[in-house]
Design a protein around this motif. Structure first.
Motif, PDB file in Angstrom:
ATOM      1  N   UNK A 158      11.320 -18.283  12.153  1.00  0.00           N
ATOM      2  CA  UNK A 158      11.092 -17.684  11.223  1.00  0.00           C
ATOM      3  C   UNK A 158      10.074 -16.835  10.202  1.00  0.00           C
ATOM      4  N   UNK A 159       9.664 -15.824  10.987  1.00  0.00           N
ATOM      5  CA  UNK A 159       9.059 -15.676  11.168  1.00  0.00           C
ATOM      6  C   UNK A 159       9.588 -13.278  10.978  1.00  0.00           C
ATOM      7  N   UNK A 160      10.418 -13.705  11.826  1.00  0.00           N
ATOM      8  CA  UNK A 160      11.503 -12.859  12.348  1.00  0.00           C
ATOM      9  C   UNK A 160      12.582 -12.476  11.770  1.00  0.00           C
ATOM     10  N   UNK A 161      13.022 -10.364  11.238  1.00  0.00           N
ATOM     11  CA  UNK A 161      14.081  -9.936  10.685  1.00  0.00           C
ATOM     12  C   UNK A 161      14.455  -8.702  11.332  1.00  0.00           C
ATOM     13  N   UNK A 162      16.203  -8.265  11.352  1.00  0.00           N
ATOM     14  CA  UNK A 162      16.187  -7.493  11.692  1.00  0.00           C
ATOM     15  C   UNK A 162      15.952  -5.865  10.201  1.00  0.00           C
ATOM     16  N   UNK A 163      15.744  -5.369  10.626  1.00  0.00           N
ATOM     17  CA  UNK A 163      14.989  -4.459   9.814  1.00  0.00           C
ATOM     18  C   UNK A 163      15.792  -3.052  10.130  1.00  0.00           C
ATOM     19  N   UNK A 164      16.049  -1.676   9.505  1.00  0.00           N
ATOM     20  CA  UNK A 164      15.848  -0.151  10.134  1.00  0.00           C
ATOM     21  C   UNK A 164      14.997  -0.235  10.349  1.00  0.00           C
ATOM     22  N   UNK A 165      15.138   0.392  12.298  1.00  0.00           N
ATOM     23  CA  UNK A 165      13.945   1.009  12.497  1.00  0.00           C
ATOM     24  C   UNK A 165      13.118   2.053  12.240  1.00  0.00           C
ATOM     25  N   UNK A 166      13.023   2.302  10.584  1.00  0.00           N
ATOM     26  CA  UNK A 166      12.221   3.244  10.300  1.00  0.00           C
ATOM     27  C   UNK A 166      11.519   2.478   9.452  1.00  0.00           C
ATOM     28  N   UNK A 167      12.067   1.879   8.837  1.00  0.00           N
ATOM     29  CA  UNK A 167      11.356   0.733   7.669  1.00  0.00           C
ATOM     30  C   UNK A 167      10.329  -0.167   8.940  1.00  0.00           C
ATOM     31  N   UNK A 168      10.681  -0.555  10.223  1.00  0.00           N
ATOM     32  CA  UNK A 168       9.923  -1.699  10.386  1.00  0.00           C
ATOM     33  C   UNK A 168       8.713  -0.446  10.926  1.00  0.00           C
ATOM     34  N   UNK A 169       8.275   0.688  11.501  1.00  0.00           N
ATOM     35  CA  UNK A 169       7.678   1.677  12.210  1.00  0.00           C
ATOM     36  C   UNK A 169       6.850   2.275  10.573  1.00  0.00           C
ATOM     37  N   UNK A 170       7.165   2.404   9.121  1.00  0.00           N
ATOM     38  CA  UNK A 170       6.203   2.739   8.298  1.00  0.00           C
ATOM     39  C   UNK A 170       5.993   1.620   7.860  1.00  0.00           C
ATOM     40  N   UNK A 171       6.614   0.149   7.785  1.00  0.00           N
ATOM     41  CA  UNK A 171       5.350  -1.071   7.834  1.00  0.00           C
ATOM     42  C   UNK A 171       4.173  -1.095   8.888  1.00  0.00           C
ATOM     43  N   UNK A 172       4.665  -1.104   9.921  1.00  0.00           N
ATOM     44  CA  UNK A 172       3.511  -1.371  11.080  1.00  0.00           C
ATOM     45  C   UNK A 172       2.578  -2.898  10.548  1.00  0.00           C
ATOM     46  N   UNK A 173       1.839  -2.889  10.656  1.00  0.00           N
ATOM     47  CA  UNK A 173       0.664  -3.950  10.011  1.00  0.00           C
ATOM     48  C   UNK A 173       0.166  -4.214   9.033  1.00  0.00           C
ATOM     49  N   UNK A 174       1.074  -3.611   8.048  1.00  0.00           N
ATOM     50  CA  UNK A 174       0.058  -3.724   6.504  1.00  0.00           C
ATOM     51  C   UNK A 174       0.320  -4.476   5.565  1.00  0.00           C
ATOM     52  N   UNK A 175      -0.492  -4.762   5.620  1.00  0.00           N
ATOM     53  CA  UNK A 175      -0.028  -6.387   4.320  1.00  0.00           C
ATOM     54  C   UNK A 175       0.726  -5.927   3.030  1.00  0.00           C
ATOM     55  N   UNK A 176       1.134  -6.910   2.313  1.00  0.00           N
ATOM     56  CA  UNK A 176       1.951  -6.615   0.800  1.00  0.00           C
ATOM     57  C   UNK A 176       1.028  -4.944   0.000  1.00  0.00           C
ATOM     58  N   UNK A 177      -0.136  -5.783  -0.344  1.00  0.00           N
ATOM     59  CA  UNK A 177      -0.564  -4.482  -1.407  1.00  0.00           C
ATOM     60  C   UNK A 177      -0.860  -3.125  -0.642  1.00  0.00           C
ATOM     61  N   UNK A 178      -0.514  -2.855   0.452  1.00  0.00           N
ATOM     62  CA  UNK A 178      -0.460  -1.027   0.991  1.00  0.00           C
ATOM     63  C   UNK A 178       1.406  -1.241   1.754  1.00  0.00           C
ATOM     64  N   UNK A 179       2.104  -1.850   1.660  1.00  0.00           N
ATOM     65  CA  UNK A 179       3.137  -2.277   1.640  1.00  0.00           C
ATOM     66  C   UNK A 179       3.992  -3.171   0.992  1.00  0.00           C
ATOM     67  N   UNK A 180       5.157  -2.277   0.751  1.00  0.00           N
ATOM     68  CA  UNK A 180       6.388  -3.556   0.443  1.00  0.00           C
ATOM     69  C   UNK A 180       7.995  -2.841   0.080  1.00  0.00           C
TER      70      UNK A 180
END
Length: 223
Positions: A158-180
């Motif tokens: 429920x906490x896992x989702x398949x996404x583009x690798x660059x998008x995942x790397x851009x997100x890192x460990x950021x919370x919503x206020x720092x990345x959407x």
């Protein structure tokens, strides 16, 4: 002088040849040559002294976040498909193809990345994102969890989702206020999933996080 110049060049060359693809903020990446996902580095996260609603589950917390303390990807049902493979299979819009004709490592499929609204066919272009990142969960209460509880969280479908690798790397460990996600049409669903996982695991929220989520959900009329 030649030796001083040659040694770093050799080190740099070895690093590049051994690692195809960029690493994310947690030192992890998809190795496209070997079609696998792995991590190298340990990162230290600052500890937030006060977080509302965080639950202390045990007294076995470490002093800093270490991704190795959150075992993944695991093969829970011993069918040779680990959590990454299971999510690739679940999220593919077409029947997938396996590497070396063995039903273990996924090589091809069709993934509609909700973060970018783009379509991908090679598994090596896909990362499995933790909607609530492991490092973030650590700061918001997970530092008190046992290794078994961290394993459960790290492999929770429920906490896992398949996404583009660059998008995942851009997100890192950021919370919503720092990345959407780049795809605004997925914002409401993203916030819904984020809130659900936070509640499921009794993870805390910072004031900035809570305020941003509430304001954005209201502005977008999320239901």
């Amino acid at each position: 002088m030649k030796k001083l110049i040659l040694i770093p060049l050799l080190i740099s060359s070895c690093y590049v040849s051994a690692h195809s693809g960029r690493t994310n903020s947690e030192g992890c990446h998809n190795d496209k040559k070997r079609n696998e996902y792995h991590c190298h580095n340990k990162i230290k996260e600052p500890i937030i002294p006060s977080v509302n609603n965080s639950t202390s589950i045990s007294n076995t917390s470490s002093t800093s976040y270490n991704r190795k303390d959150w075992p993944h990807w695991i093969d829970a049902d011993n069918d040779c498909q680990d959590s990454r493979a299971e999510i690739l299979i679940r999220d593919s819009k077409l029947p997938i193809k396996f590497k070396r004709n063995k039903p273990c490592n996924v090589s091809w499929g069709e993934w509609h990345d909700p973060y970018t609204a783009k379509v991908f066919y090679k598994a090596s272009d896909i990362d499995i994102d933790h909607i609530v990142p492991l490092a973030h969960a650590y700061k918001m209460g997970g530092k008190y969890w046992t290794r078994e509880q961290r394993r459960e969280f790290a492999n929770d479908f429920e906490n896992l989702i398949a996404v583009e690798d660059n998008a995942n790397q851009s997100k890192g460990a950021k919370p919503p206020q720092d990345w959407m996600p780049e795809n605004r049409l997925f914002h409401c669903e993203y916030l819904k999933k984020w809130n659900y996982i936070k509640t499921k695991y009794s993870l805390g929220k910072s004031k900035a996080e809570n305020s941003y989520i509430n304001n954005l959900a209201k502005a977008m009329n999320c239901r």
